[in-house]
Design an enzyme around this catalytic site. Structure first.
Site, PDB file in Angstrom:
ATOM      1  N   SER A  75     -30.489 -43.157 -15.389  1.00  0.00           N
ATOM      2  CA  SER A  75     -31.858 -43.681 -16.534  1.00  0.00           C
ATOM      3  C   SER A  75     -32.365 -45.269 -16.120  1.00  0.00           C
ATOM      4  CB  SER A  75     -30.349 -43.595 -17.416  1.00  0.00           C
ATOM      5  OG  SER A  75     -31.450 -44.086 -19.107  1.00  0.00           O
ATOM      6  N   TYR A 108     -21.958 -44.621 -21.022  1.00  0.00           N
ATOM      7  CA  TYR A 108     -22.991 -44.007 -20.630  1.00  0.00           C
ATOM      8  C   TYR A 108     -23.580 -45.007 -19.335  1.00  0.00           C
ATOM      9  CZ  TYR A 108     -27.168 -41.338 -20.204  1.00  0.00           C
ATOM     10  OH  TYR A 108     -28.812 -41.183 -20.371  1.00  0.00           O
TER      11      TYR A 108
HETATM   12  N1  NAP Z   1     -33.267 -37.085 -22.581  1.00  0.00           N
HETATM   13  C1  NAP Z   1     -33.213 -38.070 -22.032  1.00  0.00           C
HETATM   14  O1  NAP Z   1     -33.789 -38.826 -23.613  1.00  0.00           O
HETATM   15  C2  NAP Z   1     -33.112 -38.469 -21.048  1.00  0.00           C
HETATM   16  C3  NAP Z   1     -33.139 -40.178 -21.096  1.00  0.00           C
HETATM   17  C4  NAP Z   1     -32.062 -41.302 -19.319  1.00  0.00           C
HETATM   18  C5  NAP Z   1     -32.053 -40.208 -18.928  1.00  0.00           C
HETATM   19  N2  NAP Z   1     -31.361 -38.899 -18.628  1.00  0.00           N
HETATM   20  C6  NAP Z   1     -30.825 -37.802 -18.097  1.00  0.00           C
HETATM   21  O2  NAP Z   1     -31.252 -36.768 -17.542  1.00  0.00           O
HETATM   22  C7  NAP Z   1     -30.837 -36.203 -17.373  1.00  0.00           C
HETATM   23  C8  NAP Z   1     -30.935 -34.704 -17.501  1.00  0.00           C
HETATM   24  O3  NAP Z   1     -30.346 -34.998 -19.613  1.00  0.00           O
HETATM   25  P1  NAP Z   1     -30.817 -34.054 -20.998  1.00  0.00           P
HETATM   26  O4  NAP Z   1     -31.783 -35.150 -21.561  1.00  0.00           O
HETATM   27  O5  NAP Z   1     -31.716 -32.585 -20.319  1.00  0.00           O
HETATM   28  O6  NAP Z   1     -30.156 -33.966 -21.266  1.00  0.00           O
HETATM   29  P2  NAP Z   1     -28.721 -32.336 -21.082  1.00  0.00           P
HETATM   30  O7  NAP Z   1     -29.954 -31.416 -22.039  1.00  0.00           O
HETATM   31  O8  NAP Z   1     -27.914 -32.399 -22.058  1.00  0.00           O
HETATM   32  O9  NAP Z   1     -29.020 -31.637 -20.154  1.00  0.00           O
HETATM   33  C9  NAP Z   1     -27.992 -32.192 -19.838  1.00  0.00           C
HETATM   34  C10 NAP Z   1     -27.384 -31.562 -17.936  1.00  0.00           C
HETATM   35  O10 NAP Z   1     -26.141 -31.559 -18.190  1.00  0.00           O
HETATM   36  C11 NAP Z   1     -25.199 -30.457 -17.743  1.00  0.00           C
HETATM   37  N3  NAP Z   1     -24.132 -30.920 -17.983  1.00  0.00           N
HETATM   38  C12 NAP Z   1     -23.079 -31.585 -18.890  1.00  0.00           C
HETATM   39  N4  NAP Z   1     -21.660 -32.159 -18.604  1.00  0.00           N
HETATM   40  C13 NAP Z   1     -21.348 -30.838 -17.840  1.00  0.00           C
HETATM   41  C14 NAP Z   1     -20.075 -30.715 -17.260  1.00  0.00           C
HETATM   42  N5  NAP Z   1     -18.758 -31.134 -17.645  1.00  0.00           N
HETATM   43  N6  NAP Z   1     -19.966 -29.461 -15.707  1.00  0.00           N
HETATM   44  C15 NAP Z   1     -21.753 -29.678 -15.678  1.00  0.00           C
HETATM   45  N7  NAP Z   1     -22.749 -29.347 -15.679  1.00  0.00           N
HETATM   46  C16 NAP Z   1     -22.376 -30.222 -17.470  1.00  0.00           C
HETATM   47  C17 NAP Z   1     -25.400 -29.242 -18.721  1.00  0.00           C
HETATM   48  O11 NAP Z   1     -25.235 -28.164 -19.074  1.00  0.00           O
HETATM   49  P3  NAP Z   1     -25.061 -26.804 -19.719  1.00  0.00           P
HETATM   50  O12 NAP Z   1     -26.092 -26.543 -20.547  1.00  0.00           O
HETATM   51  O13 NAP Z   1     -24.645 -25.891 -19.264  1.00  0.00           O
HETATM   52  O14 NAP Z   1     -23.939 -27.518 -21.159  1.00  0.00           O
HETATM   53  C18 NAP Z   1     -26.494 -30.103 -18.763  1.00  0.00           C
HETATM   54  O15 NAP Z   1     -27.322 -29.298 -18.354  1.00  0.00           O
HETATM   55  C19 NAP Z   1     -29.143 -36.923 -17.519  1.00  0.00           C
HETATM   56  O16 NAP Z   1     -28.496 -37.977 -16.140  1.00  0.00           O
HETATM   57  C20 NAP Z   1     -29.423 -37.784 -17.870  1.00  0.00           C
HETATM   58  O17 NAP Z   1     -28.357 -38.982 -17.953  1.00  0.00           O
HETATM   59  C21 NAP Z   1     -31.774 -38.659 -20.109  1.00  0.00           C
HETATM   60  C1  NAG Z   2     -27.721 -49.232 -23.025  1.00  0.00           C
HETATM   61  O1  NAG Z   2     -28.670 -49.390 -22.657  1.00  0.00           O
HETATM   62  C2  NAG Z   2     -29.725 -49.059 -23.648  1.00  0.00           C
HETATM   63  C3  NAG Z   2     -30.852 -48.833 -23.250  1.00  0.00           C
HETATM   64  O2  NAG Z   2     -30.798 -47.468 -22.532  1.00  0.00           O
HETATM   65  C4  NAG Z   2     -29.491 -50.378 -24.341  1.00  0.00           C
HETATM   66  O3  NAG Z   2     -30.381 -50.792 -25.174  1.00  0.00           O
HETATM   67  C5  NAG Z   2     -28.138 -51.005 -24.653  1.00  0.00           C
HETATM   68  O4  NAG Z   2     -28.209 -52.290 -25.843  1.00  0.00           O
HETATM   69  C6  NAG Z   2     -26.923 -50.496 -23.747  1.00  0.00           C
HETATM   70  N1  NAG Z   2     -25.615 -50.896 -23.926  1.00  0.00           N
HETATM   71  C7  NAG Z   2     -25.060 -51.124 -23.992  1.00  0.00           C
HETATM   72  C8  NAG Z   2     -23.616 -50.892 -24.099  1.00  0.00           C
HETATM   73  O5  NAG Z   2     -24.313 -51.348 -22.323  1.00  0.00           O
END
Ligand code: NAP
Ligand code: NAG
Ligand code: NAG
Length: 191
Positions: A75, A108
């Protein structure tokens, strides 16, 4: 996740001779504080340590499969944090804080910083063996299931939805990227 990781590797990967692309995508966000069975804070273990452990277990397979690559889905939240105590010194105990010291957003962000540091170090160590690693930021506030732990985030993600990328377009981009890499990889092997 730690306990299931050896099962994942033995059950799913022992049948494969090669593994060219590994995408470390799993993450949780805005979780209330909890500890895993391994006595570590859950966000840290799911978002970073689980991937770290999985890659350790699959390292030989990845190297045997070269050219191969690891894609760590991070992210841009890492920009907003560090892993330092109040005097500015690196303090690894902050990665698995107690309930009193826990702040979900900070946990996070720190786990996403770990993703970047891990990916960069992995790249340094494995690229001489033909295995590269990159961390990617998929986009901001994409509507997925990541917000479901707190109604306020669900509301914010819903409001932002018309203005952000969809998960479908993101997953399509990832597929195209992997296909592109595989074609390139095959070309490299031939030449
Ligand atoms: N959405 C955003 O805006 C955003 C922004 C920046 C970065 N990201 C990153 O993008 C990636 C995908 O996120 P997403 O938005 O697609 O979220 P999501 O729909 O919640 O997907 C998260 C995935 O993680 C899996 N997961 C959660 N807990 C787990 C565990 N204990 N063991 C194994 N698998 C687990 C879930 O599996 P299940 O479906 O089986 O629960 C799901 O497939 C993440 O790394 C997130 O940090 C997302
Ligand atoms: C965490 O990251 C978000 C951006 O994704 C930012 O807006 C927020 O201030 C950050 N918070 C902390 C506690 O680091
Ligand atoms: C945090 O610690 C690292 C490692 O010691 C150091 O490079 C960095 O400058 C520190 N950051 C802050 C904001 O003090």
């Amino acid at each position: 996740m730690f306990r299931s990781t050896p099962d994942i590797t033995s059950a799913n990967f022992c049948f494969f001779r090669f593994l060219h692309v590994l995408v470390c995508n799993a993450a949780v966000f805005a979780l209330p504080w909890s500890l895993t069975k391994d006595h570590l804070e859950t966000t840290f273990q799911v978002n970073h340590l689980g991937h770290f452990y999985l890659v350790q277990l699959l390292q030989d397979l990845l190297c045997r499969s070269a050219p191969a690559r690891v894609v760590v889905v991070s992210s841009e939240s890492h920009r907003f944090t560090d892993i330092n105590d109040s005097s500015g010194k690196l303090d690894l105990s902050l990665l698995s804080p107690s309930k009193e010291e826990y702040w979900a957003m900070l946990a996070y962000n720190r786990s996403k910083l770990c993703n970047i540091l891990f990916s960069n170090e992995l790249h340094c160590r494995l690229s001489p063996h033909g295995v590269t690693s990159n961390a990617v930021h998929p986009g901001n506030m994409m509507y997925s299931s990541i917000h479901h732990n707190w109604w306020l985030y669900t509301l914010l993600f819903t409001l932002a939805r018309p203005f952000t990328k969809s998960m479908v377009s993101d997953q399509l981009m990832l597929c195209l990227y992997i296909i592109h890499f595989n074609i390139l990889g095959m070309k490299q092997q031939k030449s």
